[in-house]
Motif scaffolding. Structure first.
Motif, PDB file in Angstrom:
ATOM      1  N   LEU A 239       0.870  -1.169   0.000  1.00 18.56           N
ATOM      2  CA  LEU A 239       0.000   0.000   0.000  1.00 18.56           C
ATOM      3  C   LEU A 239       0.910   1.223   0.000  1.00 18.56           C
ATOM      4  CD1 LEU A 239      -2.853   1.245   0.156  1.00 18.56           C
ATOM      5  CD2 LEU A 239      -2.615   1.186   2.658  1.00 18.56           C
ATOM      6  N   GLY A 240       1.179   1.738  -1.183  1.00 23.49           N
ATOM      7  CA  GLY A 240       2.142   2.817  -1.295  1.00 23.49           C
ATOM      8  C   GLY A 240       3.521   2.322  -0.895  1.00 23.49           C
ATOM      9  N   ASP A 241       4.149   3.011   0.041  1.00 20.50           N
ATOM     10  CA  ASP A 241       5.460   2.596   0.529  1.00 20.50           C
ATOM     11  C   ASP A 241       5.362   1.642   1.704  1.00 20.50           C
ATOM     12  OD1 ASP A 241       6.716   4.219  -1.348  1.00 20.50           O
ATOM     13  OD2 ASP A 241       6.721   5.955  -0.010  1.00 20.50           O
ATOM     14  N   ALA A 242       4.150   1.288   2.118  1.00 18.87           N
ATOM     15  CA  ALA A 242       3.950   0.412   3.264  1.00 18.87           C
ATOM     16  C   ALA A 242       3.481  -0.964   2.813  1.00 18.87           C
ATOM     17  CB  ALA A 242       2.930   1.024   4.224  1.00 18.87           C
ATOM     18  N   LEU A 243       3.445  -1.875   3.765  1.00 17.01           N
ATOM     19  CA  LEU A 243       2.925  -3.219   3.523  1.00 17.01           C
ATOM     20  C   LEU A 243       1.796  -3.465   4.507  1.00 17.01           C
ATOM     21  CD1 LEU A 243       3.442  -5.804   1.818  1.00 17.01           C
ATOM     22  CD2 LEU A 243       4.789  -6.662   3.739  1.00 17.01           C
ATOM     23  N   VAL A 244       0.615  -3.829   3.977  1.00 18.71           N
ATOM     24  CA  VAL A 244      -0.540  -4.129   4.813  1.00 18.71           C
ATOM     25  C   VAL A 244      -0.534  -5.616   5.149  1.00 18.71           C
ATOM     26  CG1 VAL A 244      -3.050  -4.075   4.983  1.00 18.71           C
ATOM     27  CG2 VAL A 244      -1.855  -2.299   3.703  1.00 18.71           C
ATOM     28  N   ARG A 245      -0.743  -5.933   6.423  1.00 22.70           N
ATOM     29  CA  ARG A 245      -0.798  -7.316   6.879  1.00 22.70           C
ATOM     30  C   ARG A 245      -2.066  -7.496   7.708  1.00 22.70           C
ATOM     31  NH1 ARG A 245       4.489  -9.598   6.845  1.00 22.70           N
ATOM     32  NH2 ARG A 245       6.135  -8.064   6.434  1.00 22.70           N
ATOM     33  N   ALA A 246      -2.749  -8.633   7.536  1.00 16.45           N
ATOM     34  CA  ALA A 246      -3.977  -8.853   8.304  1.00 16.45           C
ATOM     35  C   ALA A 246      -4.282 -10.343   8.389  1.00 16.45           C
ATOM     36  CB  ALA A 246      -5.151  -8.110   7.674  1.00 16.45           C
ATOM     37  N   ASP A 247      -4.940 -10.720   9.484  1.00 18.88           N
ATOM     38  CA  ASP A 247      -5.450 -12.076   9.685  1.00 18.88           C
ATOM     39  C   ASP A 247      -6.772 -11.985  10.426  1.00 18.88           C
ATOM     40  OD1 ASP A 247      -3.555 -13.953   8.570  1.00 18.88           O
ATOM     41  OD2 ASP A 247      -2.173 -13.370  10.173  1.00 18.88           O
ATOM     42  N   LEU A 248      -7.738 -12.779  10.000  1.00 22.43           N
ATOM     43  CA  LEU A 248      -9.032 -12.893  10.671  1.00 22.43           C
ATOM     44  C   LEU A 248      -9.249 -14.360  11.009  1.00 22.43           C
ATOM     45  CD1 LEU A 248     -11.801 -11.713  11.561  1.00 22.43           C
ATOM     46  CD2 LEU A 248     -12.614 -12.215   9.234  1.00 22.43           C
ATOM     47  N   ALA A 249      -9.506 -14.656  12.291  1.00 21.69           N
ATOM     48  CA  ALA A 249      -9.677 -16.034  12.734  1.00 21.69           C
ATOM     49  C   ALA A 249     -10.994 -16.180  13.476  1.00 21.69           C
ATOM     50  CB  ALA A 249      -8.523 -16.454  13.645  1.00 21.69           C
ATOM     51  N   LEU A 250     -11.764 -17.202  13.137  1.00 20.49           N
ATOM     52  CA  LEU A 250     -13.033 -17.529  13.803  1.00 20.49           C
ATOM     53  C   LEU A 250     -12.865 -18.864  14.508  1.00 20.49           C
ATOM     54  CD1 LEU A 250     -15.545 -16.666  10.925  1.00 20.49           C
ATOM     55  CD2 LEU A 250     -14.701 -15.163  12.742  1.00 20.49           C
ATOM     56  N   THR A 251     -13.170 -18.899  15.811  1.00 21.29           N
ATOM     57  CA  THR A 251     -13.038 -20.116  16.605  1.00 21.29           C
ATOM     58  C   THR A 251     -14.393 -20.504  17.168  1.00 21.29           C
ATOM     59  OG1 THR A 251     -10.784 -19.505  17.245  1.00 21.29           O
ATOM     60  CG2 THR A 251     -11.868 -21.197  18.546  1.00 21.29           C
ATOM     61  N   ASP A 252     -14.777 -21.746  16.938  1.00 20.09           N
ATOM     62  CA  ASP A 252     -16.050 -22.267  17.454  1.00 20.09           C
ATOM     63  C   ASP A 252     -15.851 -22.608  18.927  1.00 20.09           C
ATOM     64  OD1 ASP A 252     -18.514 -23.363  17.847  1.00 20.09           O
ATOM     65  OD2 ASP A 252     -18.055 -25.253  16.841  1.00 20.09           O
ATOM     66  N   SER A 253     -16.041 -21.608  19.803  1.00 19.73           N
ATOM     67  CA  SER A 253     -15.733 -21.777  21.219  1.00 19.73           C
ATOM     68  C   SER A 253     -16.973 -21.866  22.097  1.00 19.73           C
ATOM     69  CB  SER A 253     -14.876 -20.599  21.706  1.00 19.73           C
ATOM     70  OG  SER A 253     -15.555 -19.376  21.522  1.00 19.73           O
ATOM     71  N   GLY A 254     -18.142 -22.081  21.524  1.00 15.59           N
ATOM     72  CA  GLY A 254     -19.357 -22.151  22.332  1.00 15.59           C
ATOM     73  C   GLY A 254     -20.549 -21.673  21.536  1.00 15.59           C
TER      74      GLY A 254
END
Length: 403
Positions: A239-254
């Motif tokens: 993203l321009g001079d930067a780097l975008v990092r992301a993670d989305l996690a869904l846990t079946d915890s109840g």
């Protein structure tokens, strides 16, 4: 006892550089101190760690064997919120819940412990498109640089200042490399329960696909971890001079799935003739408490307390913001500043870290932590229930010799 272990390790290291027949290793000696609200209790932590590495290869076959001898003395062998990244259990983690028992205590007392272990013990086969590995090994997944909700196998404490090695797990690992650069990874981690019984409910089975799209990369993850399903997606892109990092996690915890998220930007540039890099991250802990950090709150949230006990989580709250900046003052000296903010109670932990190559094969690492927060806050303010002591400023020093 820890000082005796340190002297023995130092004697071994003096001859290791010239006589060691393996593939290198290191000796680390560390000292930490934490201020406390109790003037009669100022916790200190001292220790030494020797690692010897062996990596024989024969054609497509390769083995990895790392031997570790450690000694530690501390007022508390437990994780405490607000510390400056010095965690004795990160070095002295045992095998009570692992499939293979590859560690043993050499000496143990009320405030000290000495142990040795095989931290890596695996055999691998590598083909043109296939890789297989079985035994004790380490694996890191995820795109977060500070927080990493997708790294479910022995993740680093976000406040840790030494991230050179993470503890290994007993697993079967396979990877298929596609011609276009994508790859598919499969992992089966085998464990034992608290009674040392082999039971499927404490194992992990995970599949992760890593691919390339346009100028970015993406990951898709599906896992069965301690009898709970986890689905995650993430990636990175410029993203321009930067780097975008992301993670989305869904846990079946109840009843409701736990939603964990990390999203951040990373930059690197040259300023005033110095190499500089920076990271800014937002983290949502799907298992965290919305407010209040009393012992009773943790007891009512086993999905949080269990993960804290297993070393999968290191935060109590729900929303966090963290930033880090590193300046390469010279090729031998790096200075870093880190800031962790709990957005709910507005408590903070600031760190100053310095890494200096003292001479050939010698490195010194220094860190200081400054938590701040009101009564009952996560950083610097806990202690109203007597479970977590109030934390003040802390410091950490480590001298490492590599051979």
């Amino acid at each position: 006892m820890p000082y005796l272990v340190a002297l023995v390790l130092l004697g071994l290291a003096n001859t290791a550089a010239a006589d060691f027949p393996g593939d290198g290793g290191h000796l680390k000696a560390r000292l930490g101190w934490t201020d406390s609200a109790n003037p009669l209790r100022r916790p200190e932590q001292r220790g030494a760690d020797l690692r010897l590495k062996f990596s024989p290869e024969m054609g497509a076959w390769a083995a990895e064997l790392d031997y570790q001898l450690s000694g530690q003395s501390a007022d508390r062998f437990e994780w405490t919120p607000g510390a400056a990244g010095l965690s004795p259990d990160a070095v002295l983690q045992g095998d009570s819940r692992r499939l293979m028992k590859l560690s043993a205590n050499l000496a143990e007392g009320k405030d000290y412990r000495a142990t040795h272990r095989l931290d890596r013990f695996s055999l691998a086969w590598r083909g043109e498109q296939w890789v297989g590995r079985v035994g004790r090994q380490a694996l890191s997944w995820g795109n977060g640089l500070i927080y990493n909700p997708v790294d479910i196998f022995n993740p680093f404490d976000p406040t840790a200042v030494d991230r050179e090695y993470k503890p290994g797990d007993d697993m079967v690992y396979g990877q298929y490399l596609r011609r276009n650069g994508d790859d598919l990874q499969a992992v089966w981690v085998l464990r034992r329960d608290q009674r040392r019984h082999k039971r499927g409910g404490v194992n992990s089975l995970a599949l992760k696909y890593h691919g390339f799209a346009a100028a970015g990369e993406y990951d898709l993850l599906l896992a069965r971890h301690y009898d709970q399903w986890i689905a995650a997606a993430g990636g990175s892109a410029p993203l321009g001079d930067a780097l975008v990092r992301a993670d989305l996690a869904l846990t079946d915890s109840g009843n409701d799935p736990a939603v964990s998220l990390v999203a951040g930007l990373s930059w690197s540039w040259v300023g005033l003739g110095k190499n500089i890099s920076a990271v800014l991250e937002y983290y949502r802990n799907g298992f965290g408490l919305r407010e209040g950090f009393e012992l009773e709150d943790l007891q009512r949230r086993p999905e949080l307390s269990d993960r804290l006990a297993r070393g999968e989580l290191f935060t109590l709250g729900r929303h966090y913001l963290a930033g880090s900046m590193m300046v390469e003052v010279s090729p031998l000296l790096q200075l870093s500043t880190n800031l962790f903010i709990n957005l709910a109670d507005h408590s903070r932990l600031a760190q100053l870290v310095a890494s200096y190559d003292l001479r050939q094969n010698w490195r010194i690492l220094l860190a200081a932590g400054f938590p701040s927060g009101g009564s009952g806050a996560e950083y610097g303010g806990l202690g109203s229930d007597g479970h977590y002591p109030h934390q003040g400023p802390s410091c950490f020093g480590q001298l490492a010799f590599y051979f």
